[in-house]
Design an enzyme around this catalytic site. Sequence first.
Site, short mmCIF file in Angstrom:
data_model
loop_
_atom_site.label_atom_id
_atom_site.label_comp_id
_atom_site.label_asym_id
_atom_site.label_seq_id
_atom_site.Cartn_x
_atom_site.Cartn_y
_atom_site.Cartn_z
N ASP A 67 11.34 -3.81 -47.82
CA ASP A 67 10.24 -2.97 -48.32
C ASP A 67 8.95 -3.24 -47.57
O ASP A 67 8.83 -4.21 -46.83
CB ASP A 67 10.07 -3.17 -49.83
CG ASP A 67 10.04 -4.64 -50.25
OD1 ASP A 67 9.83 -5.50 -49.40
OD2 ASP A 67 10.25 -4.90 -51.45
N ASN A 135 9.70 -8.36 -63.76
CA ASN A 135 10.15 -7.20 -64.54
C ASN A 135 11.57 -6.77 -64.14
O ASN A 135 12.04 -5.71 -64.55
CB ASN A 135 9.19 -6.03 -64.39
CG ASN A 135 9.10 -5.51 -62.95
OD1 ASN A 135 9.79 -6.00 -62.07
ND2 ASN A 135 8.26 -4.52 -62.72
N HIS A 137 12.64 -6.12 -61.03
CA HIS A 137 12.78 -5.24 -59.86
C HIS A 137 13.43 -5.98 -58.70
O HIS A 137 13.36 -7.20 -58.59
CB HIS A 137 11.46 -4.58 -59.48
CG HIS A 137 10.44 -5.44 -58.80
ND1 HIS A 137 9.09 -5.34 -59.07
CD2 HIS A 137 10.53 -6.40 -57.84
CE1 HIS A 137 8.43 -6.20 -58.32
NE2 HIS A 137 9.27 -6.85 -57.57
C1 GLP Z 1 7.76 -8.36 -54.64
C2 GLP Z 1 8.73 -7.84 -53.56
C3 GLP Z 1 10.14 -8.21 -53.86
C4 GLP Z 1 10.18 -9.64 -54.32
C5 GLP Z 1 9.52 -9.74 -55.67
C6 GLP Z 1 9.32 -11.17 -56.17
O1 GLP Z 1 6.95 -7.40 -55.19
N1 GLP Z 1 8.67 -6.44 -53.27
O2 GLP Z 1 10.97 -7.98 -52.73
O3 GLP Z 1 11.49 -10.11 -54.43
O4 GLP Z 1 8.36 -8.98 -55.76
O5 GLP Z 1 8.27 -11.78 -55.48
P1 GLP Z 1 8.00 -13.33 -55.58
O6 GLP Z 1 9.11 -14.00 -54.84
O7 GLP Z 1 6.66 -13.54 -54.91
O8 GLP Z 1 7.99 -13.69 -57.02
#
Ligand code: GLP
Length: 244
Positions: A67, A135, A137
């Site tokens: 992404d 959440n 995702h």
């Molecule tokens: C972000 C990214 C994801 C990532 C997630 C968790 O927004 N788009 O690809 O896995 O959120 O992020 P983090 O590892 O900083 O908790």
Amino acid sequence: MRVQRFEQAAALASALAADLIGRIQRTPRLVIGLATGRTPMLLYRELRLKTAAQGVDWSLVHTLNLDEFVGAGAVGQRYRDFMQEELFAHVNLDERHIHFLDGRAADLGAECDRYERTIAELGGIDVQILGIGVNGHIGFNEPGIALHPRTHVARLELSTRARNTWLFDGAVERVPELALSMGIETIVDAREIVLLATGAEKAEAVQGMIEGPVTPTLPASVLQRHKSVTVMVDGDAAGRLSRR
Ligand code: GLP
């Protein structure tokens, strides 16, 4: 889903880095899907260290990131820049083998279509690394009543933007409202998936993903449909699982 528990996040990162390097050595043309965020930073550190120590050759490997923010660069850091600092600058990947969504493309829809074609031309993703949002995702596939199957323009939840302020000088208003993301089916098409989760703040999402129903309100739960998913968790992220 296979669950691998580690006492410490560092041990998890070291184990996955060793596994990925073994795959690269066995399959020099490996196609790896990569994730950004704070969770994989230890993994990228381990990959840098092990690559230097073992002289790992990345020259035939292809990488595809999940992404990218729309319009980032002027207002904060792009995920592309993050990856450059964390990994790409430290291994001998061929620039032409680094595949990224361009969040500054004039036609975002066409950019998403281009990315799907690139993945197809490479013969699909061998192993996709994922993090998970609090959440639930994956990539930027936010909870909703339906999930986008393919690479698309995503509208980010405020909570997601708030968690990404570390790339935007701590200012949530600077975090773009839109991003480009592989879709759920794009992700599920990968031959193997490895999802990393560390820290207590991920425990609820991890529990729902593994033990709850498959639902678009927790996008990571769709991974239950995939035949080869490994969830690597530290003790905190595993804290709510019924079978510890
Ligand atoms: C972000 C990214 C994801 C990532 C997630 C968790 O927004 N788009 O690809 O896995 O959120 O992020 P983090 O590892 O900083 O908790």
